[in-house]
Design a protein around this motif. Structure first.
Motif, PDB file in Angstrom:
ATOM      1  N   THR A  18       9.956  20.280  -6.225  1.00 14.87           N
ATOM      2  CA  THR A  18      10.164  19.365  -5.105  1.00 14.87           C
ATOM      3  C   THR A  18      10.879  18.103  -5.588  1.00 14.87           C
ATOM      4  O   THR A  18      10.883  17.783  -6.782  1.00 14.87           O
ATOM      5  N   ALA A  19      11.468  17.398  -4.643  1.00 13.63           N
ATOM      6  CA  ALA A  19      12.133  16.131  -4.943  1.00 13.63           C
ATOM      7  C   ALA A  19      11.763  15.125  -3.861  1.00 13.63           C
ATOM      8  O   ALA A  19      11.617  15.482  -2.688  1.00 13.63           O
ATOM      9  N   GLN A  20      11.620  13.869  -4.251  1.00 14.16           N
ATOM     10  CA  GLN A  20      11.305  12.819  -3.291  1.00 14.16           C
ATOM     11  C   GLN A  20      12.589  12.154  -2.803  1.00 14.16           C
ATOM     12  O   GLN A  20      13.440  11.765  -3.599  1.00 14.16           O
ATOM     13  N   VAL A  21      12.699  12.033  -1.476  1.00 10.19           N
ATOM     14  CA  VAL A  21      13.826  11.320  -0.868  1.00 10.19           C
ATOM     15  C   VAL A  21      13.252  10.285   0.088  1.00 10.19           C
ATOM     16  O   VAL A  21      12.564  10.630   1.049  1.00 10.19           O
ATOM     17  N   LEU A  22      13.503   9.012  -0.188  1.00 10.45           N
ATOM     18  CA  LEU A  22      13.027   7.920   0.655  1.00 10.45           C
ATOM     19  C   LEU A  22      14.220   7.305   1.375  1.00 10.45           C
ATOM     20  O   LEU A  22      15.208   6.926   0.742  1.00 10.45           O
ATOM     21  N   LEU A  23      14.127   7.200   2.696  1.00  6.45           N
ATOM     22  CA  LEU A  23      15.247   6.731   3.498  1.00  6.45           C
ATOM     23  C   LEU A  23      14.832   5.580   4.400  1.00  6.45           C
ATOM     24  O   LEU A  23      13.678   5.484   4.823  1.00  6.45           O
ATOM     25  N   THR A  24      15.782   4.726   4.703  1.00  2.00           N
ATOM     26  CA  THR A  24      15.657   3.786   5.810  1.00  2.00           C
ATOM     27  C   THR A  24      16.750   4.138   6.811  1.00  2.00           C
ATOM     28  O   THR A  24      17.696   4.868   6.489  1.00  2.00           O
ATOM     29  N   ARG A  25      16.631   3.625   8.009  1.00  2.00           N
ATOM     30  CA  ARG A  25      17.633   3.940   9.022  1.00  2.00           C
ATOM     31  C   ARG A  25      19.009   3.411   8.624  1.00  2.00           C
ATOM     32  O   ARG A  25      20.034   3.963   9.008  1.00  2.00           O
ATOM     33  N   ALA A  53       0.709  15.241  -4.800  1.00  2.00           N
ATOM     34  CA  ALA A  53       0.088  16.296  -3.990  1.00  2.00           C
ATOM     35  C   ALA A  53       1.112  17.364  -3.613  1.00  2.00           C
ATOM     36  O   ALA A  53       0.833  18.571  -3.700  1.00  2.00           O
ATOM     37  N   TRP A  54       2.306  16.933  -3.182  1.00  2.00           N
ATOM     38  CA  TRP A  54       3.353  17.905  -2.833  1.00  2.00           C
ATOM     39  C   TRP A  54       3.744  18.743  -4.068  1.00  2.00           C
ATOM     40  O   TRP A  54       3.907  19.968  -3.975  1.00  2.00           O
ATOM     41  N   ALA A  88       0.836  -1.207   0.000  1.00  2.00           N
ATOM     42  CA  ALA A  88       0.000   0.000   0.000  1.00  2.00           C
ATOM     43  C   ALA A  88       0.870   1.257   0.000  1.00  2.00           C
ATOM     44  O   ALA A  88       0.540   2.263  -0.643  1.00  2.00           O
ATOM     45  N   ALA A  89       2.001   1.196   0.720  1.00  2.00           N
ATOM     46  CA  ALA A  89       2.912   2.337   0.737  1.00  2.00           C
ATOM     47  C   ALA A  89       3.480   2.606  -0.648  1.00  2.00           C
ATOM     48  O   ALA A  89       3.664   3.767  -1.048  1.00  2.00           O
ATOM     49  N   ALA A  90       3.747   1.535  -1.406  1.00  2.00           N
ATOM     50  CA  ALA A  90       4.272   1.704  -2.760  1.00  2.00           C
ATOM     51  C   ALA A  90       3.274   2.440  -3.647  1.00  2.00           C
ATOM     52  O   ALA A  90       3.648   3.260  -4.488  1.00  2.00           O
ATOM     53  N   VAL A  91       1.983   2.146  -3.454  1.00  2.00           N
ATOM     54  CA  VAL A  91       0.942   2.843  -4.214  1.00  2.00           C
ATOM     55  C   VAL A  91       0.819   4.296  -3.746  1.00  2.00           C
ATOM     56  O   VAL A  91       0.714   5.227  -4.549  1.00  2.00           O
ATOM     57  N   GLY A  92       0.857   4.491  -2.437  1.00  2.00           N
ATOM     58  CA  GLY A  92       0.606   5.814  -1.880  1.00  2.00           C
ATOM     59  C   GLY A  92       1.729   6.808  -2.071  1.00  2.00           C
ATOM     60  O   GLY A  92       1.480   8.023  -2.145  1.00  2.00           O
ATOM     61  N   GLN A  93       2.968   6.328  -2.169  1.00  4.14           N
ATOM     62  CA  GLN A  93       4.097   7.262  -2.281  1.00  4.14           C
ATOM     63  C   GLN A  93       3.995   8.137  -3.522  1.00  4.14           C
ATOM     64  O   GLN A  93       4.255   9.352  -3.464  1.00  4.14           O
ATOM     65  N   GLY A  94       3.611   7.536  -4.653  1.00  2.31           N
ATOM     66  CA  GLY A  94       3.471   8.326  -5.877  1.00  2.31           C
ATOM     67  C   GLY A  94       2.369   9.359  -5.767  1.00  2.31           C
ATOM     68  O   GLY A  94       2.530  10.511  -6.201  1.00  2.31           O
ATOM     69  N   VAL A 137      10.895  14.342   2.355  1.00  2.00           N
ATOM     70  CA  VAL A 137      11.532  13.135   2.890  1.00  2.00           C
ATOM     71  C   VAL A 137      10.506  12.262   3.584  1.00  2.00           C
ATOM     72  O   VAL A 137       9.651  12.757   4.317  1.00  2.00           O
ATOM     73  N   ASN A 138      10.603  10.966   3.334  1.00  2.00           N
ATOM     74  CA  ASN A 138       9.746  10.016   4.014  1.00  2.00           C
ATOM     75  C   ASN A 138      10.527   8.734   4.242  1.00  2.00           C
ATOM     76  O   ASN A 138      11.547   8.490   3.594  1.00  2.00           O
ATOM     77  N   GLU A 139      10.048   7.932   5.162  1.00  4.41           N
ATOM     78  CA  GLU A 139      10.649   6.621   5.347  1.00  4.41           C
ATOM     79  C   GLU A 139      10.279   5.723   4.170  1.00  4.41           C
ATOM     80  O   GLU A 139       9.153   5.775   3.677  1.00  4.41           O
ATOM     81  N   ASN A 140      11.234   4.929   3.720  1.00  2.00           N
ATOM     82  CA  ASN A 140      10.978   4.030   2.600  1.00  2.00           C
ATOM     83  C   ASN A 140      10.247   2.798   3.111  1.00  2.00           C
ATOM     84  O   ASN A 140      10.840   1.736   3.327  1.00  2.00           O
ATOM     85  N   ASP A 141       8.955   2.952   3.309  1.00  2.24           N
ATOM     86  CA  ASP A 141       8.145   1.895   3.929  1.00  2.24           C
ATOM     87  C   ASP A 141       8.047   0.634   3.071  1.00  2.24           C
ATOM     88  O   ASP A 141       7.699  -0.435   3.576  1.00  2.24           O
TER      89      ASP A 141
END
Length: 312
Positions: free
Chosen positions: A28-35, A16-17, A5-11, A63-67
């Motif tokens: 804007t630019a998307q940055v997805l991170l994990t710890r 929206a941003w 679901a996160a894969a669908v929602g990220q786009g 920036v968002n967590e790469n869920d």
């Protein structure tokens, strides 16, 4: 299912941003991170360079967590935690945290519904967050507890925090107007609510910040009275003789809590694995050599790899 679901929602979220900021002439630019991206030093530095280049282009990183790929052991826990670590990554000068409340209340709102908003906090490290906020939220997705914990981390870097009610229109611009930085938006008065959290008087190094918060502690090392005094008041390293108990499973170089009588003194990188440390705890240097041979470290945790009063 949640990761799919996160894969669908990220786009959709980025659309929206993009739409909102394009109206203001900003890309804007998307940055997805994990710890893990922040734990590996080379990847951390690569991410820092990417942020610097985006900001140089006047592009706003979202920036968002790469869920979609993150596993439970490497999750940030909540966006407040992620945001506090981005302060170091982006080398920020100010941390603004938007919340659903009017600011930081002076008492637990569950017990004291009429508690007033604190307009400033001089030393966030002295607050009893459990008592003030009623503890951390069970779902681990924010709440004032995690916002103040994030502000405490920011203060250690010498960065102040501004906690504002995010549902108020033009709240950031109006807060800046109240501080005399810019005029208030047309038709709006300067905004004076919210809470200003002052920065620490003596900032820690960015390297110590990185090593302390790169991951959750994998275990705990309990120290005796003499070791606690040496760590807190003499700037000493932790030696094997000062260790009286070891908890958890960790390898050499693992991040561990340092505890004294149940109270956390800080976190640090252990030169020994948990099994090794259990063999040598409480021993003097020559006794350690008799057990481990000459290939051993004088310190369990070197002071350069130790952060006292860590916000974990």
């Amino acid at each position: 299912a949640r990761q799919a679901a996160a894969a669908v929602g990220q786009g959709q979220l980025m659309q929206a941003w993009d739409k909102v900021f394009l109206a203001h002439g900003m890309s804007t630019a998307q940055v997805l991170l994990t710890r893990d991206d922040l734990r590996a030093r080379q990847r951390f530095l690569n991410a820092r360079n990417t942020f610097a280049e985006l900001l140089h282009w006047d592009v706003l990183p979202i920036v968002n967590e790469n869920d979609t790929v993150s596993i439970s052991e490497l999750k940030f826990g909540d966006n407040d935690c992620l945001a506090s670590l981005l302060i170091n990554l982006a080398e920020a000068d100010l941390f603004i945290n938007l919340t659903s409340s009017s600011g930081v209340l002076a008492a637990d709102p569950q017990k004291y519904p009429d508690a007033p908003v604190m307009d400033h906090i001089d030393d966030v490290a002295t607050l009893d967050l459990g008592r003030l906020c009623g503890g951390k939220t069970l779902v681990g997705t924010g709440g004032m507890y995690s916002k103040l914990l994030a502000a405490r981390r920011a203060a250690q870097l010498g960065v102040p925090t501004l906690i504002l009610p995010g549902r108020e229109p033009w709240v950031i611009s109006r807060a800046f107007a109240a501080a005399g930085v810019c005029p208030a938006p047309e038709g709006h008065e300067p905004f004076t609510r919210g809470t200003w959290v002052r920065s620490g008087r003596q900032a820690i190094t960015r390297r110590k910040f990185w090593l302390a918060y790169q991951s959750d502690p994998a275990g705990s090392v309990h120290v005796d009275d003499g070791a606690a005094k040496a760590l807190l008041h003499k700037g000493s390293s932790l030696l094997p003789g000062g260790v009286c108990a070891v908890e958890g499973i960790f390898q050499r170089g693992g991040l561990v809590r340092v505890l004294h009588k149940g109270k956390s003194l800080g976190v640090g990188l252990s030169n020994y694995s948990a099994p090794e440390l259990k063999k040598i705890m409480g021993l003097k240097r020559h006794e350690v050599a008799a057990i481990l041979g000459d290939a051993h470290y004088p310190e369990v945790i070197h002071r350069d790899n130790l952060l006292l009063d860590a916000a974990v």
